[in-house]
Design an enzyme around this catalytic site. Structure first.
Site, PDB file in Angstrom:
ATOM      1  N   SER A  98       0.823  -1.209   0.000  1.00 22.27           N
ATOM      2  CA  SER A  98       0.000   0.000   0.000  1.00 22.27           C
ATOM      3  C   SER A  98       0.861   1.265   0.000  1.00 22.27           C
ATOM      4  CB  SER A  98      -0.948  -0.043   1.196  1.00 22.27           C
ATOM      5  OG  SER A  98      -1.894   0.976   1.148  1.00 22.27           O
ATOM      6  N   ASP A 248      -1.049   1.359  -3.884  1.00 29.05           N
ATOM      7  CA  ASP A 248      -1.906   0.302  -4.408  1.00 29.05           C
ATOM      8  C   ASP A 248      -3.272   0.809  -4.866  1.00 29.05           C
ATOM      9  OD1 ASP A 248      -3.027   0.732  -1.857  1.00 29.05           O
ATOM     10  OD2 ASP A 248      -3.622  -1.369  -1.667  1.00 29.05           O
TER      11      ASP A 248
END
Length: 453
Positions: A98, A248
């Site tokens: 992420s 992400d």
């Protein structure tokens, strides 16, 4: 119970904490436990350099469990979630850390339908991994624990239509934004090859930043965790707004035309008010975490919108949305979930919805965001010997209660142990920064004193 899983999957430094061996074992155990009628899994990744290594390992583990793998390559996390549901797959795996820096990576698992795994399943998978690592046999799904052979082994297919299929989800929500100028920062992440198509479809003039990933530059002084570059570009280009995604692609933060940052709280307020006006905010409720600013609470209360407050973590938000049948929730970090658009937060969906509100209201982003008057917030991290004991100490709790009573509706005191460190976090919001600092230090002083007991 010990678990490999944090609030957002399994995460750590790639090839040190998150090794190919662990990815292989997780792929194998998840494949055995989650395999259903379709016998398929969707696997995607962000562009960080360790992604291909971990992808190979997790795909091998899934195939070893008899699961056929559809490898979609570099796509945002919400694309993997959406494709699991769209293709009727049994599970999905996204390889990404992420917003974390490049050396980190992670594995996020989705069940059938595209939702995140529940806590119980994550605990079972952690126990499965531990058993396999100790040489034990996985006894579910294959009788005596024998691995499938021959035709029973899963195959691996490069699903080249994944990106095109995912892009179709944006067509119904794409506004006509001709005349707007938008700057988009992709954090050199998973949205880099798709964001221009998504936003240019609105007719707006789109200026792209940090959309050239090389495997090493993901989240590197850019994207939703580093907004200075986007702010400068918005001001330099005279843009109407800027949008920042993370590595992400499940987050979106914004910058108004005047350069002010519009965080997840303000974005949720803008979207909630729009849905409320249209009669689409189910039960007139917005789901947020305990970290949302008191200013959001006040703004929503004035608009007749009730907040449901959850612990930190998007899993808690999505659980509350599902259980309550609500239509909007999210986090201050910019992870916004619209269940009617999918089980996972999608930064580009959030970006389009924000642009739609500018078009519908004919107002600037700064005007729309002004509904939330941010209360000064002070966060003190206090190192302690035992975080649970310190957070539950009678004197500390009494001080928190007294401080909250003193602040009343014009302030908030939050005390919580860190999820990963021996820290107690003291967060205070008040009408003035001075009051917030004073209260935070008073409570923090008592928390520190628990080390002396």
């Amino acid at each position: 119970m010990t678990t490999l899983f944090g609030t957002d999957g399994v995460r750590g430094v790639a090839n040190t904490e998150l090794t190919p061996e662990l990815a292989l074992t997780l792929g194998f155990t998840a494949g055995l436990r989650l395999r259903g009628e379709s016998g398929t899994a969707v696997v995607g990744r962000d562009p960080r350099v360790s992604g291909a290594m971990l992808e190979a390992a997790v795909c091998a583990g899934l195939a070893s469990a008899g699961v056929s793998v559809l490898r979609v390559g570099v796509l945002p996390t919400p694309a993997v979630s959406w494709l699991v549901k769209e293709l009727g797959a049994d599970l999905g795996v996204m390889i990404s850390a992420s917003h974390n820096p490049m050396p980190d990576n992670g594995l996020k698992f989705f069940g059938a339908g595209g939702g995140k795994l529940d806590t119980e399943t994550e605990h079972l998978l952690s126990a499965d991994v531990s058993r396999v690592r100790k040489g034990g046999k996985a006894s579910w799904g294959w009788g005596e624990g024998e691995r499938p052979t021959g035709a029973g082994v899963g195959d691996l297919t490069d699903f080249v239509d994944g990106a095109a299929r995912y892009l179709t989800r944006f067509t119904p929500i794409t506004p006509n934004a001709e005349g707007l100028r938008v700057v988009v920062d992709c954090a050199n992440g998973a949205t880099s090859r798709l964001a221009a198509q998504v936003y240019e479809a609105t007719g707006a003039e789109v200026i792209m930043l940090n959309a050239e990933p090389d495997g090493l530059n993901i989240n590197d002084r850019c994207g939703s965790t580093h907004l200075d570059v986007l702010r400068a570009a918005v001001l330099e280009e005279g843009a109407d707004l800027g949008l920042a995604h993370d590595g992400d692609g499940d987050r979106c933060l914004a910058v108004a035309g005047d350069g002010d940052v519009v965080d997840g709280d303000a974005i949720m307020a803008i979207l909630a008010l729009g849905l409320h006006e249209q009669g689409l905010l189910r039960h007139s409720k917005l789901v947020v975490t305990v970290m949302s600013n008191l200013g959001l609470h006040v703004a929503m209360r004035q608009a007749g919108i009730e907040l449901e407050v959850t612990p930190v973590g998007d899993r808690h938000v999505t659980d509350a949305l599902r259980e309550g049948g609500y239509s909007l929730g999210g986090e201050q970090s910019g992870h916004v979930v619209l269940p009617d658009m999918g089980e996972s937060g999608d930064g580009m969906v959030t970006g389009l919805r924000l642009i739609s509100r500018l078009v519908e209201t004919k107002k600037s982003l700064a005007e729309l965001a002004s509904v939330v008057q941010v209360y000064p917030q002070v966060l003190v991290n206090v190192p302690v010997v035992d975080k649970l004991a310190a957070a539950g100490d009678a004197a500390v709790l009494a001080a928190v209660s007294a401080a909250q009573e003193r602040l009343g509706d014009n302030g908030r005191v939050l005390l919580r142990p860190s999820g990963t460190e021996q820290l107690v976090r003291v967060m205070v919001e008040a009408e003035s920064a001075l009051s917030a600092h004073e209260v935070a230090e008073q409570v923090a002083h008592l928390v520190r004193a628990t080390n002396l007991k």
